[in-house]
Design a protein around this motif. Sequence first.
Motif, PDB file in Angstrom:
ATOM      1  N   VAL A  12      18.744  70.982 -13.246  1.00  0.00           N
ATOM      2  CA  VAL A  12      17.540  72.110 -13.675  1.00  0.00           C
ATOM      3  C   VAL A  12      18.570  73.308 -14.676  1.00  0.00           C
ATOM      4  N   ALA A  13      17.972  73.423 -15.850  1.00  0.00           N
ATOM      5  CA  ALA A  13      18.131  74.466 -16.870  1.00  0.00           C
ATOM      6  C   ALA A  13      17.738  75.203 -16.604  1.00  0.00           C
ATOM      7  N   VAL A  14      18.704  76.642 -15.496  1.00  0.00           N
ATOM      8  CA  VAL A  14      18.162  77.546 -14.531  1.00  0.00           C
ATOM      9  C   VAL A  14      17.733  78.857 -15.687  1.00  0.00           C
ATOM     10  N   ARG A  15      16.622  79.623 -14.432  1.00  0.00           N
ATOM     11  CA  ARG A  15      16.132  80.314 -15.789  1.00  0.00           C
ATOM     12  C   ARG A  15      16.430  81.457 -15.086  1.00  0.00           C
ATOM     13  N   ARG A  16      16.011  81.680 -13.655  1.00  0.00           N
ATOM     14  CA  ARG A  16      16.466  82.482 -12.898  1.00  0.00           C
ATOM     15  C   ARG A  16      17.466  82.286 -11.682  1.00  0.00           C
ATOM     16  N   ALA A  17      18.089  82.942 -11.150  1.00  0.00           N
ATOM     17  CA  ALA A  17      19.298  82.280 -10.146  1.00  0.00           C
ATOM     18  C   ALA A  17      19.525  83.788  -9.151  1.00  0.00           C
ATOM     19  N   GLY A  18      19.164  83.826  -6.990  1.00  0.00           N
ATOM     20  CA  GLY A  18      19.136  84.386  -6.659  1.00  0.00           C
ATOM     21  C   GLY A  18      20.365  84.523  -6.867  1.00  0.00           C
ATOM     22  N   ILE A  19      19.930  86.165  -6.319  1.00  0.00           N
ATOM     23  CA  ILE A  19      21.155  86.392  -5.550  1.00  0.00           C
ATOM     24  C   ILE A  19      21.552  87.116  -4.277  1.00  0.00           C
ATOM     25  N   ASN A  20      22.010  86.853  -2.951  1.00  0.00           N
ATOM     26  CA  ASN A  20      22.256  86.673  -1.253  1.00  0.00           C
ATOM     27  C   ASN A  20      23.690  87.041  -1.220  1.00  0.00           C
ATOM     28  N   ALA A  78      15.740  78.735 -10.099  1.00  0.00           N
ATOM     29  CA  ALA A  78      14.453  78.245 -10.314  1.00  0.00           C
ATOM     30  C   ALA A  78      14.620  78.334 -12.098  1.00  0.00           C
ATOM     31  N   GLY A  79      13.769  76.830 -12.345  1.00  0.00           N
ATOM     32  CA  GLY A  79      13.859  76.780 -13.447  1.00  0.00           C
ATOM     33  C   GLY A  79      13.193  75.067 -14.109  1.00  0.00           C
ATOM     34  N   VAL A  80      13.929  74.648 -15.337  1.00  0.00           N
ATOM     35  CA  VAL A  80      12.715  73.206 -15.171  1.00  0.00           C
ATOM     36  C   VAL A  80      13.804  71.810 -15.809  1.00  0.00           C
ATOM     37  N   VAL A  81      13.161  71.355 -15.088  1.00  0.00           N
ATOM     38  CA  VAL A  81      14.330  70.214 -14.965  1.00  0.00           C
ATOM     39  C   VAL A  81      14.589  69.848 -16.131  1.00  0.00           C
ATOM     40  N   ASP A  82      15.727  69.059 -16.406  1.00  0.00           N
ATOM     41  CA  ASP A  82      16.211  68.444 -17.949  1.00  0.00           C
ATOM     42  C   ASP A  82      16.556  67.454 -18.605  1.00  0.00           C
ATOM     43  N   ALA A  83      17.234  66.701 -16.827  1.00  0.00           N
ATOM     44  CA  ALA A  83      17.322  65.233 -16.630  1.00  0.00           C
ATOM     45  C   ALA A  83      17.399  65.202 -15.192  1.00  0.00           C
ATOM     46  N   VAL A  84      17.210  63.616 -14.997  1.00  0.00           N
ATOM     47  CA  VAL A  84      17.267  62.849 -14.004  1.00  0.00           C
ATOM     48  C   VAL A  84      17.787  61.371 -14.098  1.00  0.00           C
ATOM     49  N   PRO A 135       4.809  76.490  -8.363  1.00  0.00           N
ATOM     50  CA  PRO A 135       3.118  76.445  -8.633  1.00  0.00           C
ATOM     51  C   PRO A 135       2.928  77.654 -10.286  1.00  0.00           C
ATOM     52  N   ALA A 136       2.423  77.329 -11.089  1.00  0.00           N
ATOM     53  CA  ALA A 136       2.882  78.032 -12.601  1.00  0.00           C
ATOM     54  C   ALA A 136       2.161  79.104 -12.354  1.00  0.00           C
ATOM     55  N   ASP A 137       1.519  79.753 -10.881  1.00  0.00           N
ATOM     56  CA  ASP A 137       1.554  81.082 -10.995  1.00  0.00           C
ATOM     57  C   ASP A 137       2.709  81.533 -11.218  1.00  0.00           C
ATOM     58  N   LEU A 138       3.503  81.223 -10.065  1.00  0.00           N
ATOM     59  CA  LEU A 138       4.576  82.183  -9.102  1.00  0.00           C
ATOM     60  C   LEU A 138       5.436  82.039 -10.210  1.00  0.00           C
ATOM     61  N   SER A 139       5.869  83.766 -11.077  1.00  0.00           N
ATOM     62  CA  SER A 139       7.048  84.116 -11.560  1.00  0.00           C
ATOM     63  C   SER A 139       8.754  83.322 -11.594  1.00  0.00           C
ATOM     64  N   TRP A 140       9.018  82.933 -12.071  1.00  0.00           N
ATOM     65  CA  TRP A 140      10.934  82.616 -12.133  1.00  0.00           C
ATOM     66  C   TRP A 140      11.080  83.714 -10.830  1.00  0.00           C
ATOM     67  N   ASP A 141      11.367  84.899 -11.413  1.00  0.00           N
ATOM     68  CA  ASP A 141      11.821  86.092 -10.513  1.00  0.00           C
ATOM     69  C   ASP A 141      11.934  85.763  -9.169  1.00  0.00           C
ATOM     70  N   LEU A 199       1.668  85.986   0.544  1.00  0.00           N
ATOM     71  CA  LEU A 199       3.097  86.927   0.939  1.00  0.00           C
ATOM     72  C   LEU A 199       3.789  87.478  -0.231  1.00  0.00           C
ATOM     73  N   ARG A 200       3.751  89.032   0.209  1.00  0.00           N
ATOM     74  CA  ARG A 200       4.476  89.837  -0.536  1.00  0.00           C
ATOM     75  C   ARG A 200       6.094  89.918  -1.280  1.00  0.00           C
ATOM     76  N   ILE A 201       6.373  89.897  -2.115  1.00  0.00           N
ATOM     77  CA  ILE A 201       8.094  89.771  -2.662  1.00  0.00           C
ATOM     78  C   ILE A 201       7.859  90.555  -3.054  1.00  0.00           C
ATOM     79  N   ALA A 202       9.610  91.592  -3.127  1.00  0.00           N
ATOM     80  CA  ALA A 202       9.519  92.800  -3.436  1.00  0.00           C
ATOM     81  C   ALA A 202      10.466  92.201  -4.654  1.00  0.00           C
TER      82      ALA A 202
END
Length: 301
Positions: free
Chosen positions: A32-40, A68-74, A108-114, A267-270
Amino acid sequence: MRAITFAEYGGPEVLQLKEVPVPEPGPGQVRVAVRRAGINPIDWKIRSGAMAGGAALEGPRIPGLEIAGVVDAVGDGAEFSVGDEVFGWSATGGYAEFALGGAIVRKPADLSWDDAAALPVAGETALRVLRLLDVKAGELLVVHGASGAVGRFATQIAVALGATVIGTAGQHNLDEVKALGAIPVRYGDGWLERVREVADRPVDAVFDASGHGVLPESIELRGSKDRIVTIADGAAFQLGLPFSSGGQDGQTQEVLNEILGYVHNGLRIAQGKTFPLEEAAAAQEESRNGHPGGKLTIAVS
């Protein structure tokens, strides 16, 4: 590729931006070419050595569970195609330009990377603990830390299941907790009396997502140690209460799709701050300080 790595346990200063080899997908894997990484919080707890049990770190490590990102190799037999937008867990660390996917699903297309990067850890934790507590429609649940990442999800999912939720939070977050469908109660000294004032029946279960020393009074509130679970307070071990820390067993596509079902139903995401990759140490410190005001993410590309 650029990646954040650490080769020893310690403070945020051990995090270094390095050039490292791009991982190659094996059979059934995708890169995956990473667009966003979550911090925990688990990220900086692992980095500090708190989760190591005294064992030494074996080689450099890339932190980060959520991507969250785009598949660039399989790899051979992979169920995704190059160009698919995906999110889920990383198998090689998310603070990097590329990562091998662990359990991932299509975004889903309507779900943001964040928002996509905010779902796996908090969503899985909320679902896991609600199942441990066996929360049912018509029951009364107290969620400590209802305005935090996990608490928000747990509150909304419990309400969707038909439970009544009393959510504790700081004074400035009480309106937000109410908007999630819960009865808001200010946490801190006197919280037990304030919960009793608004509870119209006995409390059936308690979910501690805050770790602010609420367990002894939660036992008093319940009248027993039954159906109290914490994800944040190590005092549970001395008190004989379950401490749920999760693990790879819950990192499945089925869990991600279940979370997506709640997202589709509102579901609400802050969202909190988004940091560039080179500021990963500052992002972890923001998380460690305990009041991020929403999901913290790293914008990788």
